[in-house]
Structures are given as structure tokens and as C-alpha cells.
Design a protein around this motif. Structure first.
Motif, PDB file in Angstrom:
ATOM      1  N   PRO A 102     -55.734 -50.221  -4.923  1.00  0.00           N
ATOM      2  CA  PRO A 102     -55.428 -50.582  -6.313  1.00  0.00           C
ATOM      3  C   PRO A 102     -55.902 -51.977  -6.698  1.00  0.00           C
ATOM      4  O   PRO A 102     -56.377 -52.183  -7.821  1.00  0.00           O
ATOM      5  N   ASP A 103     -55.814 -52.936  -5.784  1.00  0.00           N
ATOM      6  CA  ASP A 103     -56.259 -54.287  -6.112  1.00  0.00           C
ATOM      7  C   ASP A 103     -57.769 -54.359  -6.324  1.00  0.00           C
ATOM      8  O   ASP A 103     -58.250 -55.239  -7.053  1.00  0.00           O
ATOM      9  N   ASP A 104     -58.547 -53.462  -5.713  1.00  0.00           N
ATOM     10  CA  ASP A 104     -59.989 -53.442  -5.963  1.00  0.00           C
ATOM     11  C   ASP A 104     -60.263 -53.170  -7.443  1.00  0.00           C
ATOM     12  O   ASP A 104     -61.151 -53.776  -8.049  1.00  0.00           O
ATOM     13  N   ILE A 105     -59.516 -52.247  -8.010  1.00  0.00           N
ATOM     14  CA  ILE A 105     -59.702 -51.904  -9.417  1.00  0.00           C
ATOM     15  C   ILE A 105     -59.138 -53.013 -10.303  1.00  0.00           C
ATOM     16  O   ILE A 105     -59.754 -53.403 -11.304  1.00  0.00           O
ATOM     17  N   ALA A 106     -57.977 -53.537  -9.926  1.00  0.00           N
ATOM     18  CA  ALA A 106     -57.375 -54.613 -10.702  1.00  0.00           C
ATOM     19  C   ALA A 106     -58.286 -55.834 -10.737  1.00  0.00           C
ATOM     20  O   ALA A 106     -58.384 -56.518 -11.757  1.00  0.00           O
ATOM     21  N   ASN A 107     -58.965 -56.130  -9.625  1.00  0.00           N
ATOM     22  CA  ASN A 107     -59.908 -57.255  -9.601  1.00  0.00           C
ATOM     23  C   ASN A 107     -60.954 -57.118 -10.710  1.00  0.00           C
ATOM     24  O   ASN A 107     -61.277 -58.078 -11.406  1.00  0.00           O
ATOM     25  N   ALA A 108     -61.478 -55.899 -10.864  1.00  0.00           N
ATOM     26  CA  ALA A 108     -62.511 -55.663 -11.871  1.00  0.00           C
ATOM     27  C   ALA A 108     -61.939 -55.782 -13.278  1.00  0.00           C
ATOM     28  O   ALA A 108     -62.577 -56.349 -14.173  1.00  0.00           O
ATOM     29  N   VAL A 109     -60.744 -55.254 -13.476  1.00  0.00           N
ATOM     30  CA  VAL A 109     -60.102 -55.331 -14.795  1.00  0.00           C
ATOM     31  C   VAL A 109     -59.876 -56.782 -15.186  1.00  0.00           C
ATOM     32  O   VAL A 109     -60.186 -57.203 -16.316  1.00  0.00           O
ATOM     33  N   LEU A 110     -59.342 -57.580 -14.260  1.00  0.00           N
ATOM     34  CA  LEU A 110     -59.060 -58.974 -14.601  1.00  0.00           C
ATOM     35  C   LEU A 110     -60.340 -59.765 -14.844  1.00  0.00           C
ATOM     36  O   LEU A 110     -60.366 -60.642 -15.707  1.00  0.00           O
ATOM     37  N   PHE A 111     -61.383 -59.458 -14.103  1.00  0.00           N
ATOM     38  CA  PHE A 111     -62.653 -60.142 -14.366  1.00  0.00           C
ATOM     39  C   PHE A 111     -63.123 -59.872 -15.791  1.00  0.00           C
ATOM     40  O   PHE A 111     -63.473 -60.795 -16.540  1.00  0.00           O
ATOM     41  N   LEU A 112     -63.138 -58.591 -16.202  1.00  0.00           N
ATOM     42  CA  LEU A 112     -63.623 -58.247 -17.531  1.00  0.00           C
ATOM     43  C   LEU A 112     -62.733 -58.817 -18.625  1.00  0.00           C
ATOM     44  O   LEU A 112     -63.211 -59.122 -19.727  1.00  0.00           O
ATOM     45  N   ALA A 113     -61.445 -58.972 -18.341  1.00  0.00           N
ATOM     46  CA  ALA A 113     -60.512 -59.508 -19.340  1.00  0.00           C
ATOM     47  C   ALA A 113     -60.520 -61.030 -19.381  1.00  0.00           C
ATOM     48  O   ALA A 113     -59.956 -61.619 -20.302  1.00  0.00           O
ATOM     49  N   SER A 114     -61.188 -61.665 -18.415  1.00  0.00           N
ATOM     50  CA  SER A 114     -61.143 -63.119 -18.303  1.00  0.00           C
ATOM     51  C   SER A 114     -62.280 -63.770 -19.080  1.00  0.00           C
ATOM     52  O   SER A 114     -63.254 -63.122 -19.477  1.00  0.00           O
ATOM     53  N   ASP A 115     -62.165 -65.079 -19.251  1.00  0.00           N
ATOM     54  CA  ASP A 115     -63.221 -65.833 -19.924  1.00  0.00           C
ATOM     55  C   ASP A 115     -64.506 -65.868 -19.106  1.00  0.00           C
ATOM     56  O   ASP A 115     -65.573 -66.166 -19.639  1.00  0.00           O
ATOM     57  N   ARG A 116     -64.423 -65.570 -17.809  1.00  0.00           N
ATOM     58  CA  ARG A 116     -65.624 -65.531 -16.975  1.00  0.00           C
ATOM     59  C   ARG A 116     -66.558 -64.394 -17.386  1.00  0.00           C
ATOM     60  O   ARG A 116     -67.732 -64.383 -17.019  1.00  0.00           O
ATOM     61  N   ALA A 117     -66.015 -63.420 -18.122  1.00  0.00           N
ATOM     62  CA  ALA A 117     -66.835 -62.309 -18.619  1.00  0.00           C
ATOM     63  C   ALA A 117     -67.056 -62.447 -20.125  1.00  0.00           C
ATOM     64  O   ALA A 117     -67.196 -61.446 -20.831  1.00  0.00           O
ATOM     65  N   SER A 118     -67.105 -63.680 -20.620  1.00  0.00           N
ATOM     66  CA  SER A 118     -67.145 -63.914 -22.063  1.00  0.00           C
ATOM     67  C   SER A 118     -68.414 -63.394 -22.737  1.00  0.00           C
ATOM     68  O   SER A 118     -68.452 -63.261 -23.961  1.00  0.00           O
ATOM     69  N   TRP A 119     -69.463 -63.091 -21.962  1.00  0.00           N
ATOM     70  CA  TRP A 119     -70.684 -62.548 -22.551  1.00  0.00           C
ATOM     71  C   TRP A 119     -70.871 -61.082 -22.180  1.00  0.00           C
ATOM     72  O   TRP A 119     -71.957 -60.540 -22.234  1.00  0.00           O
ATOM     73  N   LEU A 120     -69.775 -60.428 -21.812  1.00  0.00           N
ATOM     74  CA  LEU A 120     -69.807 -59.006 -21.485  1.00  0.00           C
ATOM     75  C   LEU A 120     -68.970 -58.231 -22.501  1.00  0.00           C
ATOM     76  O   LEU A 120     -67.773 -58.486 -22.656  1.00  0.00           O
ATOM     77  N   THR A 121     -69.601 -57.287 -23.165  1.00  0.00           N
ATOM     78  CA  THR A 121     -68.882 -56.337 -24.002  1.00  0.00           C
ATOM     79  C   THR A 121     -69.689 -55.055 -24.051  1.00  0.00           C
ATOM     80  O   THR A 121     -70.927 -55.074 -23.940  1.00  0.00           O
ATOM     81  N   GLY A 122     -69.006 -53.932 -24.160  1.00  0.00           N
ATOM     82  CA  GLY A 122     -69.675 -52.638 -24.143  1.00  0.00           C
ATOM     83  C   GLY A 122     -70.138 -52.206 -22.768  1.00  0.00           C
ATOM     84  O   GLY A 122     -70.903 -51.248 -22.639  1.00  0.00           O
ATOM     85  N   SER A 123     -69.672 -52.878 -21.715  1.00  0.00           N
ATOM     86  CA  SER A 123     -70.112 -52.551 -20.354  1.00  0.00           C
ATOM     87  C   SER A 123     -69.173 -51.536 -19.716  1.00  0.00           C
ATOM     88  O   SER A 123     -68.040 -51.335 -20.153  1.00  0.00           O
ATOM     89  N   ASN A 124     -69.662 -50.897 -18.660  1.00  0.00           N
ATOM     90  CA  ASN A 124     -68.858 -49.968 -17.863  1.00  0.00           C
ATOM     91  C   ASN A 124     -69.083 -50.325 -16.404  1.00  0.00           C
ATOM     92  O   ASN A 124     -70.169 -50.113 -15.859  1.00  0.00           O
ATOM     93  N   LEU A 125     -68.071 -50.891 -15.770  1.00  0.00           N
ATOM     94  CA  LEU A 125     -68.178 -51.356 -14.392  1.00  0.00           C
ATOM     95  C   LEU A 125     -67.647 -50.288 -13.444  1.00  0.00           C
ATOM     96  O   LEU A 125     -66.467 -49.969 -13.453  1.00  0.00           O
ATOM     97  N   PHE A 126     -68.556 -49.713 -12.624  1.00  0.00           N
ATOM     98  CA  PHE A 126     -68.164 -48.717 -11.628  1.00  0.00           C
ATOM     99  C   PHE A 126     -67.606 -49.439 -10.400  1.00  0.00           C
ATOM    100  O   PHE A 126     -68.262 -50.330  -9.853  1.00  0.00           O
ATOM    101  N   VAL A 127     -66.415 -49.031  -9.978  1.00  0.00           N
ATOM    102  CA  VAL A 127     -65.772 -49.612  -8.790  1.00  0.00           C
ATOM    103  C   VAL A 127     -65.425 -48.425  -7.888  1.00  0.00           C
ATOM    104  O   VAL A 127     -64.307 -47.914  -7.899  1.00  0.00           O
ATOM    105  N   ASP A 128     -66.424 -47.963  -7.110  1.00  0.00           N
ATOM    106  CA  ASP A 128     -66.266 -46.694  -6.414  1.00  0.00           C
ATOM    107  C   ASP A 128     -66.829 -46.706  -4.992  1.00  0.00           C
ATOM    108  O   ASP A 128     -67.003 -45.637  -4.404  1.00  0.00           O
ATOM    109  N   GLY A 129     -67.153 -47.882  -4.456  1.00  0.00           N
ATOM    110  CA  GLY A 129     -67.723 -47.934  -3.119  1.00  0.00           C
ATOM    111  C   GLY A 129     -69.071 -47.256  -3.015  1.00  0.00           C
ATOM    112  O   GLY A 129     -69.508 -46.912  -1.910  1.00  0.00           O
TER     113      GLY A 129
END
Length: 262
Positions: free
Chosen positions: A229-256
Motif C-alpha cells: 500500500p505504501d508504494d501506491i501512497a508514495n505515488a499519490v503523495l508525489f502527484l499531490a505535492s508541489d514537487r509535481a507542480s508541472w504535472l497535470t493530466g498524467s497517469n502514473l503506473f505503479v505496477d512493478g
């Protein structure tokens, strides 16, 4: 499991108000915990009363599949948080059937209500305030299995495919207002709900869930393990953070690396 952004003691979501649907267990609970650890105020939801909500989060019992449930969640968010800066649509799921032709009409509708229309309804209630403030982050949780369109889960993946198209369209509409919209698509993740679903799939369609050869660790992913679960949460928090401020409309696959995509 290491959580995102907190190893150095930073609290990058301090002052942020977050709403996470379906946050009482599994991926949702991991997202809630990480947001709390990063300093956010968090409200989460579930259809049933539960004692498993992460400590420190506010909770509202409501059914996201209905308009009334969405209205109750939005009203509670305004009352408890005073508004929403980060909106994570995590609630979702479906049960497998032997094949697409075996899926009843009412199950198709339920899959659409839970996995697609729940996001549409809740966004319609909370996004106007984000537009007015000219800031906000929305993350939709989809599924890495969408490109495979498995017949046993066609109601689920079709609803998630609709969610992904909707997410891209909302990203375009809201970008001029400073509101970002992104998607995270998890692969096989070790959660109670995921294990229950895979066991049922093995019973209704034997062999259909075993297309990939398992690794020496027993996982079918190229990286040799199932997600946590934390693998997925890591991706969610990155996209919700200011570090992803130039990302919108993206789809991040987290599937190994498990699922193919174009």
C-alpha cells in the motif's frame, strides 16, 4: 516501508486539507497515514462504520456511490476541514464474473457508480471552490489492468477507463485555474481487498489470473514482488505535492512492470 518526503523530517503538506475516499484500509489507509505524517489535516470515508481509520484522521460514514453520499462527504469536508486542498478518489472495486456476458445490468451500474461517477459527483461539489481559490490537487486512483480489459472484470476496467478519460479532460479544464488533476494506476498490491478479489477470481475463472510466470519470490511482476500500500501512497503523495507542480493530466503506473501499455 519508507514513506515519501518525510525521511528528512519535512512536513510538505503542513497547512493542507485533504479528503481521501475509501481510507479505512489498504491503499486508502496508507494514503491517509502518509498525508497525516506529512502534516495534512485529513478526512476520510467508508461505507460502513469502522475502527480501522488511521489515528488522527477525521471520518465520515457515507456511500460514495450515491449523490446523497457525495453531498454528505462534501458537507462534512466543509464543516470539519473548512475546505479541501487535496482530493484523492481512492474508493473503488468490483467482483469478478466468469465472463463479460455474465455481468448483470445492475452490476454494471454499480461499477460505474463506485469507480467513475463517485468521482464526478464529488468533484462537482468540491472543485468550484478550488477554481475560486485558483489552487488544488486532485488524484484519481485507477488500475494498471485497464489496458488488458479482462473479460472477468470488464465492468470494473471499463469504469476505470472512463475515469481516466474524465481525469484527462478535467486536467485540461482546470489547468488555467491552477488546479492539477492526475491519475495513479496501481498493479497487484497486497491488500485485504485485493487478496479477497484474487481468491474469488481463481474460483470463477480458474487459470485466468495466472498469465504471467511467477518470479522466484512467487510474484508475477518483473520486479519480483507484489506492491505494498505504501508504494501506491508514495505515488499519490508525489502527484499531490508541489514537487509535481508541472504535472497535470498524467497517469502514473505503479505496477512493478506487470501490465503492458502504449
Amino acid at each position: 516501508m519508507t514513506t515519501i518526503g518525510n525521511g528528512s523530517g519535512t512536513r510538505e503538506f503542513a497547512g493542507k486539507r485533504a479528503l481521501v475516499t475509501g481510507g479505512s484500509r489498504g491503499i486508502g489507509a496508507a494514503i491517509v497515514r502518509q498525508l497525516l505524517d506529512a502534516g495534512a489535516e485529513v478526512l476520510t470515508t467508508a461505507r460502513s462504520a469502522t475502527s480501522t481509520v488511521p489515528e488522527g484522521a477525521a471520518f465520515v460514514q457515507a456511500d460514495v456511490r450515491t449523490r446523497a453520499g457525495a453531498e454528505a462527504i462534501a458537507a462534512t469536508a466543509r464543516e470539519v476541514l473548512g475546505g479541501v486542498d487535496v482530493l484523492v478518489h481512492n474508493a473503488g472495486g468490483a467482483q469478478p464474473y466468469k465472463g463479460a456476458s455474465d455481468i448483470p445490468d445492475e452490476v454494471w451500474q454499480e461499477a460505474l457508480d463506485l469507480n467513475f461517477l463517485a468521482s464526478v459527483r464529488l468533484d462537482s461539489l468540491l472543485v468550484p471552490a478550488m477554481r475560486e481559490r485558483r489552487q488544488g490537487m486532485i488524484v484519481h486512483v485507477s488500475s494498471a489492468a485497464v489496458p488488458t480489459a479482462s473479460p472477468q472484470f470488464l465492468h470494473y476496467v471499463a469504469a476505470k477507463a472512463a475515469l481516466e478519460s474524465y481525469s484527462r479532460g478535467m486536467a485540461l479544464e482546470l489547468a488555467p485555474f491552477g488546479v492539477r488533476v492526475n491519475t495513479v494506476s496501481p498493479g497487484k498490491t497486497a491488500t485485504p481487498g485485493g487478496e479477497e478479489t484474487r481468491e474469488l477470481w481463481a474460483r470463477v475463472a480458474p487459470g485466468e489470473n495466472d498469465a504471467a510466470a511467477p518470479s522466484p519470490t512467487g510474484s508475477t511482476t518483473p520486479l519480483g514482488r507484489d506492491g505494498q500500500p505504501d508504494d501506491i501512497a508514495n505515488a499519490v503523495l508525489f502527484l499531490a505535492s508541489d514537487r509535481a507542480s508541472w504535472l497535470t493530466g498524467s497517469n502514473l503506473f505503479v505496477d512493478g512492470g506487470e501490465f503492458p501499455r502504449g
